[in-house]
Design an enzyme around this catalytic site. Structure first.
Site, short mmCIF file in Angstrom:
data_model
loop_
_atom_site.label_atom_id
_atom_site.label_comp_id
_atom_site.label_asym_id
_atom_site.label_seq_id
_atom_site.Cartn_x
_atom_site.Cartn_y
_atom_site.Cartn_z
N SER A 193 0.84 -1.20 0.00
CA SER A 193 0.00 0.00 0.00
C SER A 193 0.88 1.25 0.00
CB SER A 193 -0.88 0.02 1.25
OG SER A 193 -0.07 0.25 2.39
N ASP A 200 -0.54 -1.49 -4.57
CA ASP A 200 -1.93 -1.24 -4.18
C ASP A 200 -2.21 0.27 -4.23
OD1 ASP A 200 -4.42 -1.97 -3.16
OD2 ASP A 200 -3.75 -1.86 -1.07
N ASP A 217 -4.85 4.00 -9.31
CA ASP A 217 -6.12 4.41 -8.73
C ASP A 217 -6.45 5.85 -9.14
OD1 ASP A 217 -8.30 5.08 -7.25
OD2 ASP A 217 -7.50 4.41 -5.32
N GLU A 263 -9.47 1.41 -10.83
CA GLU A 263 -10.65 1.54 -9.96
C GLU A 263 -11.64 2.51 -10.57
OE1 GLU A 263 -9.96 1.99 -5.71
OE2 GLU A 263 -11.65 3.36 -5.52
N GLY A 270 -11.42 -3.39 0.63
CA GLY A 270 -12.08 -3.19 1.92
C GLY A 270 -12.80 -4.44 2.39
N SER A 278 -11.92 -6.71 4.68
CA SER A 278 -11.84 -7.07 6.11
C SER A 278 -13.17 -6.73 6.76
CB SER A 278 -10.75 -6.26 6.81
OG SER A 278 -9.48 -6.63 6.34
N ASP A 284 -6.43 -6.23 4.41
CA ASP A 284 -5.35 -5.60 5.18
C ASP A 284 -5.73 -5.53 6.66
OD1 ASP A 284 -3.25 -4.14 6.14
OD2 ASP A 284 -3.38 -2.51 4.71
P1 13P Z 1 -9.15 -3.60 4.32
O1 13P Z 1 -8.03 -2.98 5.10
O2 13P Z 1 -10.46 -3.01 4.66
O3 13P Z 1 -9.08 -5.06 4.37
O4 13P Z 1 -8.90 -3.17 2.79
C1 13P Z 1 -7.76 -3.61 2.13
C2 13P Z 1 -7.68 -3.05 0.75
O5 13P Z 1 -8.67 -2.85 0.07
C3 13P Z 1 -6.34 -2.79 0.22
O6 13P Z 1 -6.39 -2.21 -1.05
O1 G3H Z 2 -5.73 0.54 0.63
C1 G3H Z 2 -5.77 -0.09 1.61
C2 G3H Z 2 -4.85 -0.13 2.70
O2 G3H Z 2 -5.40 -0.90 3.71
C3 G3H Z 2 -4.44 1.25 3.18
O3 G3H Z 2 -3.24 1.06 3.75
O4 G3H Z 2 -2.79 2.95 5.30
O5 G3H Z 2 -1.00 1.41 4.53
O6 G3H Z 2 -1.93 3.08 2.94
P1 G3H Z 2 -2.20 2.23 4.15
ZN ZN Z 3 -8.02 -0.89 -1.36
#
Ligand code: 13P
Ligand code: G3H
Ligand code: ZN
Length: 292
Positions: A50, A82, A104, A134, A209, A211, A232
């Site tokens: 990320s 990401d 993105d 996206e 997203g 989780s 994540d």
């Molecule tokens: P979460 O942290 O909500 O699992 O999302 C992860 C994500 O979409 C990373 O791109």
């Molecule tokens: O995009 C999704 C990640 O969970 C955001 O992570 O805070 O490390 O950038 P970050």
């Molecule tokens: Zn994401």
């Protein structure tokens, strides 16, 4: 040698009605947890970095660690950027050896998102790097937006068809009711919209997203066309909770490995559970047969 591109992985998953887990790597222990879980489940997996992880560790460290982990793994592993923020960042990641990138441009007006994504596909495709884009805005749980307002940002199926046709991306992240981070209530996904997108778009779809999304909803999302599931927050939560426990149980411990080890184990368990939920357990061999 099991570093693979993401596109062939995802196409295979989409055809088979299962999904590949894309797990965010925030540090070495979480990276090892992702690989250990994938190997224990004999599953293909995507390791993703990320913006926050790149800022924290530096791209050089992330790339070296993730690429080493992928090459040494006994299962197919793609290394993915990401939420890539710019054309320049994508190029830096391609140069560093990533096999997949996300650009993105979801915050941009449609035409600009298309133009930016096209530019990225133009440089990534010739060197065999997969591209995710996206459309719609996924956003974060922390953004104080009411559900009805959020729906205004959901992916429009017709727009998605045009976007994919014009950009030729390998996969598309869609906004259908999930948000990044911890949910305040129970997330409600717009499956009808997802299926409509699926019927109009011929590339694998990505759920961000993920989780905190109940298992049944994840299963239905996969049955409705999702082939990559991003996780994540659930890993972070398991990791930090186990770390806190280890610190509390041994307040005099000064060896970081003694407290980080249990955190790594807890992350591994959560990732294994997700891999099984996504139906990618035991799929490593079929992927080896279709990727170079
Ligand atoms: P979460 O942290 O909500 O699992 O999302 C992860 C994500 O979409 C990373 O791109
Ligand atoms: O995009 C999704 C990640 O969970 C955001 O992570 O805070 O490390 O950038 P970050
Ligand atoms: Zn994401």
């Amino acid at each position: 040698m099991s570093l693979v591109d993401a596109a062939s992985l995802l196409r295979r998953a989409a055809r088979g009605g299962w999904a590949v887990g894309a797990f965010n790597c925030n540090n070495m222990e979480i990276l090892q947890a992702i690989i250990r879980a994938a190997e224990a489940e004999n599953a293909p997996v995507i390791v993703q970095a990320s913006q926050g992880a790149i800022k924290y560790a530096g791209l050089g460290y992330i790339a070296a660690m993730a690429l080493h982990a992928a090459r040494a793994a006994r299962v197919p592993v793609a290394v993915h950027l990401d939420h890539g923020t710019s054309f320049e960042q994508v190029v830096r990641c391609v140069r560093a050896g990533f096999t997949s990138v996300m650009i993105d441009g979801s915050h941009l007006p449609l035409e600009e998102n298309i133009a930016l994504t096209q530019r990225v596909v133009e440089v990534a495709r010739p060197v065999g790097v997969s591209v995710e884009a996206e459309l719609g805005r996924i956003g974060g749980a922390e953004d104080d937006i009411r559900v009805r307002q959020r729906e205004a940002f959901f992916t429009d199926p017709e727009e998605a068809a045009r976007f994919v046709g014009e950009t030729k991306v390998d996969s598309l992240a869609v906004a259908v009711g999930t948000v990044h981070g911890r949910y305040r209530g129970v997330p409600r996904l717009d499956f009808e919209r997802l299926r409509r997108i699926r019927s109009l778009v011929d590339v694998p779809l990505v759920l961000h997203g993920s989780s905190g999304v109940p298992a049944d909803a994840i299963r239905e999302a996969i049955a409705s066309g999702i082939a990559k599931v991003n996780i994540d927050t659930d890993i972070r939560q398991a990791f930090v909770t186990a770390l806190r426990r280890a610190l509390a149980e041994a307040p005099d411990e000064i060896d970081p490995r003694k407290v980080l080890g249990p955190a790594r184990d807890a992350a591994t368990d959560v990732i294994r559970e997700k891999i099984r939920l996504f139906g990618s357990s035991g799929r490593a061999q079929e992927i080896r047969e279709v990727v170079s």
